[in-house]
Write a protein that holds these residues in place. Structure first.
Motif, PDB file in Angstrom:
ATOM      1  N   LEU A   1      -0.561  -2.665  -5.875  1.00  0.00           N
ATOM      2  CA  LEU A   1      -0.254  -1.255  -6.072  1.00  0.00           C
ATOM      3  C   LEU A   1      -1.320  -0.556  -6.909  1.00  0.00           C
ATOM      4  O   LEU A   1      -1.762   0.552  -6.573  1.00  0.00           O
ATOM      5  CB  LEU A   1       1.127  -1.111  -6.712  1.00  0.00           C
ATOM      6  CG  LEU A   1       1.667   0.306  -6.897  1.00  0.00           C
ATOM      7  CD1 LEU A   1       1.734   1.051  -5.572  1.00  0.00           C
ATOM      8  CD2 LEU A   1       3.049   0.255  -7.556  1.00  0.00           C
ATOM      9  N   ALA A   2      -1.776  -1.190  -7.990  1.00  0.00           N
ATOM     10  CA  ALA A   2      -2.794  -0.573  -8.848  1.00  0.00           C
ATOM     11  C   ALA A   2      -4.080  -0.317  -8.073  1.00  0.00           C
ATOM     12  O   ALA A   2      -4.737   0.723  -8.262  1.00  0.00           O
ATOM     13  CB  ALA A   2      -3.068  -1.471 -10.055  1.00  0.00           C
ATOM     14  N   GLN A   3      -4.450  -1.236  -7.188  1.00  0.00           N
ATOM     15  CA  GLN A   3      -5.650  -1.047  -6.376  1.00  0.00           C
ATOM     16  C   GLN A   3      -5.469   0.100  -5.392  1.00  0.00           C
ATOM     17  O   GLN A   3      -6.393   0.880  -5.138  1.00  0.00           O
ATOM     18  CB  GLN A   3      -5.987  -2.332  -5.613  1.00  0.00           C
ATOM     19  CG  GLN A   3      -7.269  -2.253  -4.788  1.00  0.00           C
ATOM     20  CD  GLN A   3      -8.492  -1.989  -5.651  1.00  0.00           C
ATOM     21  OE1 GLN A   3      -8.704  -2.685  -6.639  1.00  0.00           O
ATOM     22  NE2 GLN A   3      -9.275  -0.975  -5.311  1.00  0.00           N
ATOM     23  N   ARG A   4      -4.265   0.238  -4.845  1.00  0.00           N
ATOM     24  CA  ARG A   4      -4.012   1.331  -3.903  1.00  0.00           C
ATOM     25  C   ARG A   4      -4.079   2.685  -4.597  1.00  0.00           C
ATOM     26  O   ARG A   4      -4.546   3.665  -4.019  1.00  0.00           O
ATOM     27  CB  ARG A   4      -2.664   1.123  -3.211  1.00  0.00           C
ATOM     28  CG  ARG A   4      -2.731   0.035  -2.154  1.00  0.00           C
ATOM     29  CD  ARG A   4      -1.441  -0.088  -1.386  1.00  0.00           C
ATOM     30  NE  ARG A   4      -0.502  -0.952  -2.073  1.00  0.00           N
ATOM     31  CZ  ARG A   4       0.788  -0.666  -2.284  1.00  0.00           C
ATOM     32  NH1 ARG A   4       1.287   0.473  -1.860  1.00  0.00           N
ATOM     33  NH2 ARG A   4       1.556  -1.521  -2.907  1.00  0.00           N
ATOM     34  N   ILE A   5      -3.604   2.753  -5.848  1.00  0.00           N
ATOM     35  CA  ILE A   5      -3.706   3.999  -6.615  1.00  0.00           C
ATOM     36  C   ILE A   5      -5.180   4.352  -6.829  1.00  0.00           C
ATOM     37  O   ILE A   5      -5.600   5.498  -6.621  1.00  0.00           O
ATOM     38  CB  ILE A   5      -2.971   3.876  -7.961  1.00  0.00           C
ATOM     39  CG1 ILE A   5      -1.466   3.750  -7.718  1.00  0.00           C
ATOM     40  CG2 ILE A   5      -3.282   5.070  -8.867  1.00  0.00           C
ATOM     41  CD1 ILE A   5      -0.657   3.415  -8.969  1.00  0.00           C
TER      42      ILE A   5
ATOM     43  N   ASP B   1      -7.761   3.364  -5.038  1.00  0.00           N
ATOM     44  CA  ASP B   1      -8.359   3.710  -3.746  1.00  0.00           C
ATOM     45  C   ASP B   1      -7.954   5.111  -3.306  1.00  0.00           C
ATOM     46  O   ASP B   1      -8.775   5.856  -2.745  1.00  0.00           O
ATOM     47  CB  ASP B   1      -7.939   2.691  -2.676  1.00  0.00           C
ATOM     48  CG  ASP B   1      -8.535   1.316  -2.910  1.00  0.00           C
ATOM     49  OD1 ASP B   1      -9.498   1.196  -3.699  1.00  0.00           O
ATOM     50  OD2 ASP B   1      -8.022   0.346  -2.304  1.00  0.00           O
ATOM     51  N   ALA B   2      -6.695   5.482  -3.559  1.00  0.00           N
ATOM     52  CA  ALA B   2      -6.221   6.812  -3.182  1.00  0.00           C
ATOM     53  C   ALA B   2      -6.941   7.897  -3.974  1.00  0.00           C
ATOM     54  O   ALA B   2      -7.351   8.927  -3.420  1.00  0.00           O
ATOM     55  CB  ALA B   2      -4.712   6.912  -3.385  1.00  0.00           C
ATOM     56  N   LEU B   3      -7.123   7.673  -5.290  1.00  0.00           N
ATOM     57  CA  LEU B   3      -7.824   8.652  -6.123  1.00  0.00           C
ATOM     58  C   LEU B   3      -9.265   8.821  -5.657  1.00  0.00           C
ATOM     59  O   LEU B   3      -9.784   9.939  -5.561  1.00  0.00           O
ATOM     60  CB  LEU B   3      -7.789   8.215  -7.587  1.00  0.00           C
ATOM     61  CG  LEU B   3      -6.429   8.330  -8.273  1.00  0.00           C
ATOM     62  CD1 LEU B   3      -6.428   7.585  -9.604  1.00  0.00           C
ATOM     63  CD2 LEU B   3      -6.047   9.791  -8.472  1.00  0.00           C
TER      64      LEU B   3
END
Length: 202
Positions: free
Chosen positions: A101-105, A107-109
């Motif tokens: 989840l932290a990586q997806r946040i 990547d999204a930013l």
């Protein structure tokens, strides 16, 4: 993966018919990659999940030009088990179920940064519904964390989160919320309302 949106436009103007029908030409660049169907209630877009929010952005900006107060409402869905996949639908690029989840946040930013401004200021509110996910609240809280860092965060409200800013960064942020959270193989729905040129904007 089946992905699409049902979209309705509400221009607050006497010429609402002309505005709605005229703005549909903003979808012309997407017609080769989307199935687009318009009836007396809404317009259906079915196609690549990465292009849904750019298409909605262009439609809403076209309808809001010249200072018209215009609201777009959309129900956006991906991975619906009740719909057959269509050749026009494609999986989300670069997503796997084991991405933390932290990586997806992060990547999204990164993906939402540098979105091209349109010159049209909007306010949006969204609610994200990861369906059938065992840890759905983790996904929702992760999405809210991303939205708070996005640069277009407005405020959290009961049942939704608000965004404010130029339509370019706002729709880019909405797109990342749709693409990055919830299981990449699972069903996810997003409820969205976007307003431009409201006389009561705060």
């Amino acid at each position: 993966m089946f992905s699409g949106a049902q979209i309705s436009l509400y221009p607050m103007a006497d010429e609402f018919v002309r505005i709605i029908l005229g703005s549909l030409s903003a979808l012309d660049p997407y017609r080769e990659r989307f199935r687009i169907e318009t009836d007396d209630i809404s317009t259906l877009l079915v196609g690549p999940p990465e292009e849904l929010f750019p298409a909605m952005r262009d439609l809403h900006v076209a309808a809001s030009r010249n200072g018209v107060h215009c609201v777009l409402h959309a129900t956006v869905s991906r991975g619906c088990p009740g719909e057959p996949d269509d050749p026009i639908c494609t999986p989300i690029q670069g997503r796997t179920s084991d991405t933390p989840l932290a990586q997806r946040i992060t990547d999204a930013l990164k993906a939402a940064q540098g979105a091209e401004p349109t010159g049209q200021i909007v306010a949006a509110q969204l609610s994200l519904y990861p369906l059938g996910a065992g840890h759905h609240m983790d996904e929702i809280y992760g999405c809210i964390d991303f939205l708070k860092q996005s640069g277009v965060f407005g405020k959290s409200k009961n049942f939704c989160t608000t965004l404010r800013g130029d339509a370019g960064p706002v729709f880019a942020t909405l797109g990342e919320a749709f693409l990055r959270f919830g299981s990449p193989e699972g069903h996810l729905a997003l409820d969205l309302t976007v307003s431009a040129n409201s006389p009561t904007s705060a």
